[in-house]
Design an enzyme around this catalytic site. Structure first.
Site, short mmCIF file in Angstrom:
data_model
loop_
_atom_site.label_atom_id
_atom_site.label_comp_id
_atom_site.label_asym_id
_atom_site.label_seq_id
_atom_site.Cartn_x
_atom_site.Cartn_y
_atom_site.Cartn_z
N HIS A 291 -44.99 -20.32 1.47
CA HIS A 291 -46.37 -19.91 1.23
C HIS A 291 -46.59 -19.78 -0.27
O HIS A 291 -45.71 -19.29 -0.99
CB HIS A 291 -46.65 -18.56 1.90
N ASP B 262 -56.93 -11.24 10.93
CA ASP B 262 -56.97 -11.49 9.49
C ASP B 262 -58.27 -12.18 9.08
O ASP B 262 -58.82 -11.91 8.01
CB ASP B 262 -55.77 -12.32 9.03
N ARG C 220 -62.95 -7.62 3.61
CA ARG C 220 -62.38 -7.18 2.32
C ARG C 220 -63.07 -7.89 1.16
O ARG C 220 -63.31 -7.32 0.10
CB ARG C 220 -60.88 -7.45 2.30
N SER D 251 -51.82 -9.39 5.40
CA SER D 251 -52.62 -10.60 5.61
C SER D 251 -51.73 -11.84 5.55
O SER D 251 -51.75 -12.70 6.44
CB SER D 251 -53.73 -10.65 4.55
N LYS E 290 -49.64 -14.00 9.14
CA LYS E 290 -49.81 -15.44 9.41
C LYS E 290 -48.48 -16.17 9.34
O LYS E 290 -48.20 -17.05 10.17
CB LYS E 290 -50.80 -16.04 8.40
#
Ligand code: URA
Length: 434
Positions: free
Chosen positions: A82, A161, A168, A183, A187
């Site tokens: 990620h 999320d 947010r 968050s 995932k």
């Protein structure tokens, strides 16, 4: 249980229990807890923080709000990566084929780009015919057969999320470490990999502006990953300039191919070796980072990484010939070099602004519904510290028309700062957090 009591508890600095966090996430995902209460809770979390146990509970509860992928039908160690997002970040296109060629299984879900940073799926769609809308069955089969598949994120992956992030965004509660960690990690955990490596960027073009913020986030992400039972590492990298040279979908694919062919060195390759090294060592396929990096370089030298990319492109409906002949990829009709007005050394490249130049050309989306032009973008000719002679090109604009190219050229000039004396570069890789 009453949401008002939970908000008051967090407001006063208390720790929410596992049950309370579960109540809150279930209730919010089902629409039983209104946005105004969840907004107050997000602000209380931002101001008061969460300990590791609470952050883990929040992450797991969010993960369970939707589909959780079971990758057990795939043989071998499954790895995922990620990135917190950056300009010109085509890392997945280089890293995933390399580590797949080195023996890891890449079963990756990716997203589309929004704003000035591009998404891996958009970039991959530069291969004519390539589809990431593949069935779970084809996804598993491809990973088992060739070691790599990249599909679009399913609509049901962590619905909590999607709701929370949108909330947010409009309540000034994005920059909270426990909320960012839950968050991202919900995932990643829902996507099922055994090994998760995170590229946490800091600097002008990044979400985390300072190295200290990036370090805090990296520590939070890796701690939660490990507490959730996964192998996890984070690399903190500099985003004070775009990564590599190309910014724009097909242009980035061409650059990724050049790296996989061994034709380009530099920051992009360096980052892929660090991230890939972490993946191979965490997976237990290499003993040391040095051994892992040699293994990864071998996949470039022997052509196996490029072959993995071609195999994935073919398996997902694309034309693999474009991997070996990038002239088959989309190309813009107008290419305009942008000469420097004066000479000097490049002391600053405003990364975010370069991303906006590509967006201006049509290479990025302002809203989720926007269509993008895969062929357009910018190829930088000069990076931080480089010497520039007067009139030498700072970059090339790839545009759909001469008018667009001229506008983008003026914007690109504003992205560069030059000074007369040589510039000392700080290390690009800041740290590795295990
Ligand atoms: N990226 C995410 O996926 N979530 C955040 O909260 C911030 C960045």
């Amino acid at each position: 249980m009453q949401m008002t009591d939970l908000i008051a508890k967090k407001r006063d600095g208390g720790a929410l229990s596992t049950e309370e966090i579960d109540f809150m996430i279930r209730g919010y995902t089902r629409g039983e807890i209104p946005d105004y209460q969840m907004s107050a809770m997000c602000m209380a979390i931002l101001l008061r923080g969460m300990d590791d146990r609470e952050t883990l509970d929040l992450t797991m509860s969010m993960m369970r709000s939707g589909e959780v992928l079971d990758l057990s039908p795939i043989k071998g160690v499954k790895a995922d990566k990620h990135s917190t997002g950056g300009v010109g970040d085509k890392t997945s296109l280089v890293l995933c084929p390399m580590v797949a060629a080195a023996g890891l299984k890449i079963a990756k879900m990716s997203g589309r780009g929004l704003g000035h940073t591009g998404g891996t799926i958009d970039k991959l769609e530069s291969f004519p015919g390539f589809s990431t809308a593949i069935s779970e069955e084809s996804f598993f089969r491809n990973v088992n057969d060739i070691g790599i598949a990249i599909m679009g994120q399913t609509a049901d992956l962590v619905p909590a999320d999607k709701l929370l992030y949108a909330l947010r965004d409009v309540t000034a509660t994005v920059p909270s470490i426990p909320l960012i960690v839950s968050s991202i990690m919900s995932k990643k955990l829902a996507s099922g990999a055994d090994v998760i490596v995170l590229d946490v960027k800091c600097g002008d073009g990044a979400f985390m502006k300072t190295e200290e913020q990036a370090r805090q986030l990296a520590r939070g992400l890796t701690r939660i990953g490990r507490l959730a039972g996964r192998k996890c590492a984070a690399v903190i990298t500099d985003m004070d300039q775009p990564l590599g040279y190309a910014v724009g979908n097909a242009l980035e694919v061409k650059e990724a191919i050049a790296v996989l062919k061994g034709e380009q060195q530099g920051d992009l390759l360096q980052l892929c070796l660090e991230l890939g090294g972490c993946m191979l060592t965490e997976a237990g396929l290499s003993w040391s980072m040095q051994e892992a990096k040699l293994e990864l370089l071998k996949t470039i030298e022997d052509g196996s990484a490029l072959w993995k990319l071609a195999s994935m492109v073919q398996a997902q409906g694309g034309n693999p010939a474009a991997v070996y002949d990038p002239s088959l990829l989309p190309a813009a009709p107008v290419v305009l070099e942008v000469p420097a007005a004066a000479g000097g050394y490049v002391s600053r490249i405003h990364a975010e602004q370069v991303g906006l130049v590509s967006m201006h050309l049509g290479g990025g989306r302002a809203t989720k519904e926007d269509a993008i032009d895969l062929s357009v973008g910018v190829v930088l000719r000069k990076k931080l510290g480089d010497k520039v002679e007067p009139g030498e090109s700072l970059g090339a604009i790839h545009a759909a028309s001469a008018e667009k190219a001229a506008q983008a050229a003026a914007l690109l000039l504003d992205c560069y700062e030059l000074r007369p004396e040589p510039v000392t570069r700080l290390p690009f890789i800041k740290d590795i957090i295990r």
